[in-house]
Design an enzyme around this catalytic site. Sequence first.
Site, mmCIF file in Angstrom:
data_model
loop_
_atom_site.group_PDB
_atom_site.id
_atom_site.type_symbol
_atom_site.label_atom_id
_atom_site.label_comp_id
_atom_site.label_asym_id
_atom_site.label_seq_id
_atom_site.Cartn_x
_atom_site.Cartn_y
_atom_site.Cartn_z
ATOM 1 N N LYS A 1 0.857 -1.182 0.000
ATOM 2 C CA LYS A 1 0.000 0.000 0.000
ATOM 3 C C LYS A 1 0.896 1.235 0.000
ATOM 4 C CE LYS A 1 -3.855 1.561 3.004
ATOM 5 N NZ LYS A 1 -4.623 1.171 4.202
ATOM 6 N N SER B 1 -9.530 0.896 3.246
ATOM 7 C CA SER B 1 -8.752 1.726 2.368
ATOM 8 C C SER B 1 -7.650 0.982 1.610
ATOM 9 C CB SER B 1 -8.113 2.861 3.186
ATOM 10 O OG SER B 1 -7.212 2.323 4.148
ATOM 11 N N SER C 1 -9.493 -1.676 7.350
ATOM 12 C CA SER C 1 -9.010 -1.370 6.002
ATOM 13 C C SER C 1 -8.337 -2.515 5.256
ATOM 14 C CB SER C 1 -8.058 -0.181 6.040
ATOM 15 O OG SER C 1 -8.804 0.991 5.895
#
Length: 462
Positions: free
Chosen positions: A74, A149, A173
């Site tokens: 990420k 996310s 997330s």
Amino acid sequence: MTGLEQIAAQTKAGQLKPSQVVREALDKAAACEPLNIFTEVLTDSALGQARDLEDRLARGEPVGKLAGVPFCVKDNFLYRGTTTTAAAPFLLDFTAPYTATCLKKILAEDAILLGKTNLDAFAHGTSTENSYFGPTKNPRDPSLTPGGSSGGSAAAVAADICPFALGTDTGGSVRLPASFCGVFGFKPTYGLLSRYGIVAMASSTDCVSPVTRSPADAAYLTRILAGADPLDGTTFDAGPDPVLGRTPKVGVVKEFNTGLQPEVGRAFEAVLDRIKSAGWQVSEVSLPDIGLALACYYVLVSAEVSSNLSRYDGLRYGARGGEGDWEAVVGSSRAGGFMAENKRRIMLGTYVLSQGYYEAYYQQAQKLRTLLIRQFETAFRDVDALLSPVSPTTAFKLGEKTADPLQMYMADLMTVAASLAGIPAASLPLPVSGLPVGLQIMTPQKTDGMNLRLAEEVGKLP
Ligand code: GLN
């Protein structure tokens, strides 16, 4: 042998050629471009890493436990010398001066980093739509969100670009995107994995969390990643994990077994039936105040967000928005550097921390957090694990909730409590014919290995 171990073993045995594996992965990444999974593909460095590994293998040198395994992170992990954007305008030109501990550990085992994946800016979000780079699309159906996310990381594994990816889970997330994309996600006990080198969201619940194809792969990675880090004072060394040695006792969270979308309800009932047929004890367990966890989470997390994001002022950190006196520079930088959702949280957080409201909101939420921790402790006296769906619904449409932040927050209903309690929580894809549904498995703090073993066993039940 887990899937990841197998790739490493085949690489060592010369059956897999790292540069070829990486080229194939990069080709898949290119073919998936319409899904907008990456903020940056690190083609040259990935191929360079592969060549270096091949040279070392040719010289007969020892290689690591993840030799030749391609992966993604990420884009809120710092990787020295590359850009870490956190998908926010503020950091578009930010070059990481060092590498995050967890990323370092993975690279030290000779895994090959393909690229940085998309996220909601500063990890604030539930759908990966709140990104400066635009939304990521769900590989199962591109009209749907991948969840957020860590949507880019989950989509990368679901689209079969790589066998694992790293994400962060502050309130769900990794679990939610894993659930929406049909892959495995694991949020470990708070503090088991170092947060050093991660763009901070809410420091008291931020957790580095892997996305994988299976619980066994997540266990393999967690063993590599876990352990005390002098650079993160909240970390600890994992002690021995409880081994059950009997059929497990599981509790169904009563408060989370209502209001489910029919597909989710059916998949959840079906897995409970399989668990019962296997002879596991299943009971209903009530955590009376768990319904308040969402409100508690959004008060506390916004407070921590407002504090953590105060460093972005265009002076010490982040792109400068304009010239003039202090107020003009900071004001214009913060106006342009954040996305709307970031600003919403900063305002909410500043409000709940302000004099006059602090006792009414922040302190009340802290008390509630303690109460929730106690309710989990009480529940775990009777059961080894608590089960619920990860989300009341399957993946929703892109754009469906963007106009209504409260609706978006509701998607976190079932994941935030485990974050507040700091306990391990897995998201296991259930066998379904339609859109993916995830089973959440929560166990007491520091039982990460047991949690992952249970997930593996549930996954194998006939
Ligand atoms: N969806 C949650 C939020 O927006 C969780 C975010 C996260 O875990 N990073 O706060």
